[in-house]
Scaffold this motif. Structure first.
Motif, PDB file in Angstrom:
ATOM      1  N   GLY A   1     -31.466   6.369  -1.964  1.00  0.00           N
ATOM      2  CA  GLY A   1     -31.357   6.408  -0.511  1.00  0.00           C
ATOM      3  C   GLY A   1     -30.435   5.321  -0.007  1.00  0.00           C
ATOM      4  O   GLY A   1     -30.167   4.333  -0.699  1.00  0.00           O
ATOM      5  N   THR A   2     -29.935   5.496   1.214  1.00  0.00           N
ATOM      6  CA  THR A   2     -28.976   4.544   1.785  1.00  0.00           C
ATOM      7  C   THR A   2     -29.400   4.010   3.145  1.00  0.00           C
ATOM      8  O   THR A   2     -28.653   3.269   3.781  1.00  0.00           O
ATOM      9  N   SER A   3     -30.600   4.349   3.595  1.00  0.00           N
ATOM     10  CA  SER A   3     -31.070   3.917   4.906  1.00  0.00           C
ATOM     11  C   SER A   3     -31.224   2.402   4.972  1.00  0.00           C
ATOM     12  O   SER A   3     -31.430   1.727   3.955  1.00  0.00           O
ATOM     13  N   ASN A   4     -31.169   1.860   6.162  1.00  0.00           N
ATOM     14  CA  ASN A   4     -31.424   0.429   6.365  1.00  0.00           C
ATOM     15  C   ASN A   4     -32.904   0.098   6.300  1.00  0.00           C
ATOM     16  O   ASN A   4     -33.273  -1.078   6.227  1.00  0.00           O
TER      17      ASN A   4
ATOM     18  N   LEU B   1     -36.259  15.839  -5.215  1.00  0.00           N
ATOM     19  CA  LEU B   1     -35.123  15.934  -4.299  1.00  0.00           C
ATOM     20  C   LEU B   1     -34.174  17.049  -4.689  1.00  0.00           C
ATOM     21  O   LEU B   1     -33.647  17.766  -3.825  1.00  0.00           O
ATOM     22  N   THR B   2     -33.948  17.227  -5.980  1.00  0.00           N
ATOM     23  CA  THR B   2     -32.964  18.215  -6.437  1.00  0.00           C
ATOM     24  C   THR B   2     -33.565  19.589  -6.688  1.00  0.00           C
ATOM     25  O   THR B   2     -32.827  20.569  -6.847  1.00  0.00           O
ATOM     26  N   ASN B   3     -34.895  19.667  -6.703  1.00  0.00           N
ATOM     27  CA  ASN B   3     -35.556  20.957  -6.943  1.00  0.00           C
ATOM     28  C   ASN B   3     -36.463  21.392  -5.796  1.00  0.00           C
ATOM     29  O   ASN B   3     -37.201  22.363  -5.924  1.00  0.00           O
TER      30      ASN B   3
ATOM     31  N   LEU C   1     -37.816  11.687   3.368  1.00  0.00           N
ATOM     32  CA  LEU C   1     -37.980  10.296   2.949  1.00  0.00           C
ATOM     33  C   LEU C   1     -36.648   9.707   2.502  1.00  0.00           C
ATOM     34  O   LEU C   1     -36.315   8.562   2.820  1.00  0.00           O
ATOM     35  N   TYR C   2     -35.893  10.491   1.744  1.00  0.00           N
ATOM     36  CA  TYR C   2     -34.608  10.020   1.226  1.00  0.00           C
ATOM     37  C   TYR C   2     -33.671   9.632   2.364  1.00  0.00           C
ATOM     38  O   TYR C   2     -32.958   8.622   2.267  1.00  0.00           O
ATOM     39  N   THR C   3     -33.651  10.419   3.413  1.00  0.00           N
ATOM     40  CA  THR C   3     -32.719  10.150   4.504  1.00  0.00           C
ATOM     41  C   THR C   3     -33.195   9.003   5.395  1.00  0.00           C
ATOM     42  O   THR C   3     -32.381   8.384   6.072  1.00  0.00           O
ATOM     43  N   ARG C   4     -34.516   8.713   5.374  1.00  0.00           N
ATOM     44  CA  ARG C   4     -35.060   7.680   6.264  1.00  0.00           C
ATOM     45  C   ARG C   4     -35.311   6.345   5.573  1.00  0.00           C
ATOM     46  O   ARG C   4     -35.397   5.317   6.248  1.00  0.00           O
TER      47      ARG C   4
END
Length: 393
Positions: free
Chosen positions: A149-152, A183-185, A197-200
């Motif tokens: 993930g890349t969120s702050n 995430l991929t499945n 969750l990944y995006t947040r």
């Protein structure tokens, strides 16, 4: 899996072709401008590997794609030099294979090399996961910090602060593996949808804080240090009770949270366990972990230990109100006992709460005598995965 861009291709098209979230493809290709793809440019598709198929009589791209539930254009993309209308018996073609099974097998002795091999395999399949180094051990082994993930908004997890609690490392690695698979499945973990969750939330995971100690417990003394560690271990070659780092310092007694008080009631010299060092943060491993949380604004911290089927969530009344809510949630999803205060100081969780006034947890996985038997792995993982996934919510 790597592919090469054709005229008219877009990352959005690849996400549809491989049924893969667009954000995962974008994050797997840092440095690539999604709006300006170049013909021939290499693009990494996460969640896939490539196998080779030898053409047999009667084979066609349509037949191969249908048998594997993939689109014909996926085969065309991977085989740009193959004429699908002129396949020859014996000819080799590339086939994309979606990864749906675990890489990490935690039911075995899990030293630093095994952890690093699994990490590298995961990074190859899931390039949106990133690898950093939080620091190095006494013997120069990297303390890997894996990011998803890349969120702050960031959550920190760590394992194997204590050498003979090494089972916590494959538990955390297994969780990373399941998170990547989900995430991929497109499946949930413990009822929690993971793409939101990944995006947040950005996950930071240090799977092995004490690699030298873990290797000592599992593999015996390193070359050049046998005499030193045997002296600390009172001549015994049984290192199963060794919790410390290679210099005989207990890494979870090293943090400046009432360290001076804790030092008065602990061993005064290097020992297999409980020696807090001659000063706080004297060890490269603890300094690295302290620097990590100083540099990053982690919202929560979870330290995996064994044993007790319980977790500690308070320190000196400095924990925020949110900690109690999370403690109730973690107890509910794991069946573990939530304990607010315990007569202990100078731990990583203690110092995190003291310094940042944010939720910190020491999770005591499983039950019995350390090192816990691998026969407990599935039971431990079932409890731990609930806590870990909900900590990201």
């Amino acid at each position: 899996m790597e592919i090469r861009v054709r005229r008219g291709d877009t990352l959005w098209y690849y996400s549809q072709l491989f049924y893969m979230p667009l954000v995962l493809i974008i994050d797997s290709n840092s440095g690539v401008d999604p709006n300006e793809l170049r013909i021939g440019q290499v693009i990494r598709i996460p969640g896939f590997t490539v196998t080779t198929h030898v053409i047999e009589k009667g084979d066609s791209f349509w037949k191969l794609a249908s048998a594997r539930n993939i689109h014909v254009d996926a085969l065309l993309l991977l085989n740009p030099d193959v004429n699908p209308n002129q396949l020859k018996v014996g000819q080799k073609v590339k086939i994309p294979v979606r990864v749906t099974s675990f890489i990490v097998d935690g039911k075995q002795p899990y030293d630093f090399e095994r952890m690093r091999n699994d990490m590298n395999r995961l990074l190859a399949i899931y390039p949106f996961m990133r690898k950093r180094e939080a620091g190095k051990s006494v013997l120069g082994l990297p303390l890997y910090d894996l990011r998803i993930g890349t969120s702050n908004r960031k959550v920190q997890m760590n394992a194997s602060f204590h050498a003979n609690e090494w089972i916590t490392t494959p538990i955390l690695m297994r969780f990373l593996n399941e998170y990547l698979l989900s995430l991929t499945n497109h499946f949930a973990i413990k009822g929690v949808a993971t793409l939101p969750l990944y995006t947040r939330t950005q996950l930071s995971a240090v799977p092995m804080v004490d690699p030298d100690g873990v290797n000592l417990v599992l593999n015996g003394p390193p070359a050049g240090m046998e005499e030193e560690v045997l002296a600390i271990n009172k001549g015994s070659r049984d290192f199963s009770g060794w919790k410390a780092n290679i210099r005989g310092v207990d890494l979870n007694k090293q943090f400046p949270a009432n360290w001076e008080f804790e030092a008065t009631r602990k061993p005064k010299a290097p020992a297999p366990r409980d020696f807090p060092g001659y000063a706080p943060l004297s060890e490269p491993e603890t300094k690295a972990m302290a620097d990590l949380v100083k540099k990053e604004s982690f919202e929560r911290l979870l330290a995996l230990h064994t044993q007790g089927k319980e977790f500690y969530w308070g320190y000196e009344g400095l924990e925020p109100p949110e900690s109690e809510r999370l403690a109730r949630l973690f107890a509910q999803v794991s069946g573990y006992k939530a304990i607010r205060y315990v007569d202990s100081h100078s731990g990583y969780k203690d110092w995190f709460i003291q310094e940042f006034r944010r939720p910190g947890f020491t999770i005591e996985l499983g039950e019995g005598q350390n090192p816990l038997p691998l026969s407990q792995f599935d039971e431990i993982y079932n409890a731990a995965s609930g806590i870990l996934i909900y900590s990201l919510t």
